[in-house]
Design a protein around this motif. Sequence first.
Motif, PDB file in Angstrom:
ATOM      1  N   ASP A  17     -18.845  -0.413 -48.897  1.00  0.00           N
ATOM      2  CA  ASP A  17     -18.169  -1.597 -48.363  1.00  0.00           C
ATOM      3  C   ASP A  17     -18.852  -2.068 -47.087  1.00  0.00           C
ATOM      4  O   ASP A  17     -19.091  -3.261 -46.896  1.00  0.00           O
ATOM      5  CB  ASP A  17     -16.696  -1.293 -48.052  1.00  0.00           C
ATOM      6  N   GLN A  65     -21.824  -1.557 -46.188  1.00  0.00           N
ATOM      7  CA  GLN A  65     -23.128  -2.102 -46.548  1.00  0.00           C
ATOM      8  C   GLN A  65     -23.031  -3.598 -46.867  1.00  0.00           C
ATOM      9  O   GLN A  65     -23.799  -4.401 -46.390  1.00  0.00           O
ATOM     10  CB  GLN A  65     -23.651  -1.372 -47.793  1.00  0.00           C
ATOM     11  N   ASP A  66     -22.023  -3.932 -47.664  1.00  0.00           N
ATOM     12  CA  ASP A  66     -21.853  -5.324 -48.082  1.00  0.00           C
ATOM     13  C   ASP A  66     -21.465  -6.218 -46.910  1.00  0.00           C
ATOM     14  O   ASP A  66     -22.086  -7.244 -46.661  1.00  0.00           O
ATOM     15  CB  ASP A  66     -20.764  -5.426 -49.168  1.00  0.00           C
ATOM     16  N   ALA A  94     -24.199  -6.327 -44.063  1.00  0.00           N
ATOM     17  CA  ALA A  94     -25.595  -6.593 -44.433  1.00  0.00           C
ATOM     18  C   ALA A  94     -26.135  -7.843 -43.744  1.00  0.00           C
ATOM     19  O   ALA A  94     -27.272  -7.856 -43.271  1.00  0.00           O
ATOM     20  CB  ALA A  94     -25.729  -6.717 -45.950  1.00  0.00           C
TER      21      ALA A  94
END
Length: 388
Positions: free
Chosen positions: A13, A15-16, A19
């Motif tokens: 999560d 990471q998303d 990002a």
Amino acid sequence: MSNASLDSSSTADAQDALAVYGWDEGWAAEFASYAEQGLVPGRVVRVDRGQCDVVTPGGTVRADTEFVVPRDPMKVVCTGDWVAVDPEGSHPLYVRTLLPRRTAFVRSTSSKRSEGQVLATNIDHVVICVSLAAELDLGRIERFLALAMSCSSGEALLHESALSWESGAQPVVVLTKADLVPDAVTLSHLVQDVETSAPGVPVLPVSAASGDGLDVLAAVVCGGTSVLLGQSGAGKSTLANALLGEDVMEVQATRDVDGKGRHTTTTRNLLVLPGGGVLIDTPGLRGVGLWDAGTGVGQVFAEIEELAAGCRFHDCAHVAEPGCAVLAAVDSGALSQRRLDSYRKLLRENQRIVAKTDARVRAEIRRDWKRKGAEGRAAMEVKRGRWM
Ligand code: GDP
Ligand code: ZN
């Protein structure tokens, strides 16, 4: 702002959501042990009065910086830092730790100040803005490049000789207001002039007014975090707005309707660019002067340092020494006298500053090692080659 949910989010999560702010596998790896402790990752988008705004997977939260090593100016939470926030407890939340910085833009001195001041961290691109509205001052560009070179990792600051374009942030020279140059031939000559003063550094002519070159710049900065440097009036705010696609930054010409002065619509000092990448713009960076150039001189004049390796005397000052390869290059026309003069001038001006910076950095590193030794992490840090 403080009501964003901070329930323990999985690394995927994070990471998303993070990002777009530059979160990558490297940061995830650095953060892994904190994730196990139930802490939440985030990037600092603004710092003021001992608190900061942190973008987390659950939204932007206000956090207190009190738990991060106090009384060390180099460890003060700064815009651009990746941090671990404690989701427990009352608001504001606490920043528990700073992830090791990849790069840091440190103002080493400003007259009486002996401590470093961290202006921005984890910067990938230093965009040096130079206006084409005035006559080019190559010496000034070289000074800004030296300044950009001082934006480096803690490790590189310690071993000055280890500095390279790769170890710190990547400099880019943007020639702004290109629409004011009457023709393409003149423009390409100006670009070439700057290129000789900035070997290995991309030089991009850009016009925020016509939009020319903006796509090239957007492509350069889409891969990371950028800061804009340059003299007042160089067109930084206008360029930032053009990259952001909206009037987020204050432009000098803009005044309040009630005449009270400039208005600022910026609530964050770290902004996501629509074309990818992140832009940091802090008041501290705005005020950065050329006296902050610090340790980058040798890298800006790399070809002179290379020539110097061929001098008969290893401590050659390239003034009148026999067997001086630098003077020979000037004689043969391979090196311009202007550039040698600029190099000498910048070296002289920075000698005092560099000595001061080195003393400070060494002291910091000693402090750091003492702390790490106490934590029993020294061996691990050596293996990773980190100083922070
Ligand atoms: P800063 O001090 O570096 O932030 O510079 P500003 O963004 O405030 O710009 C200074 C001045 O240059 C303003 O009057 C801008 O309108 C002008 N300017 C900025 N970019 C351009 C450009 O691409 N072309 C032209 N002709 N003028 C520009
Ligand atoms: Zn020499």
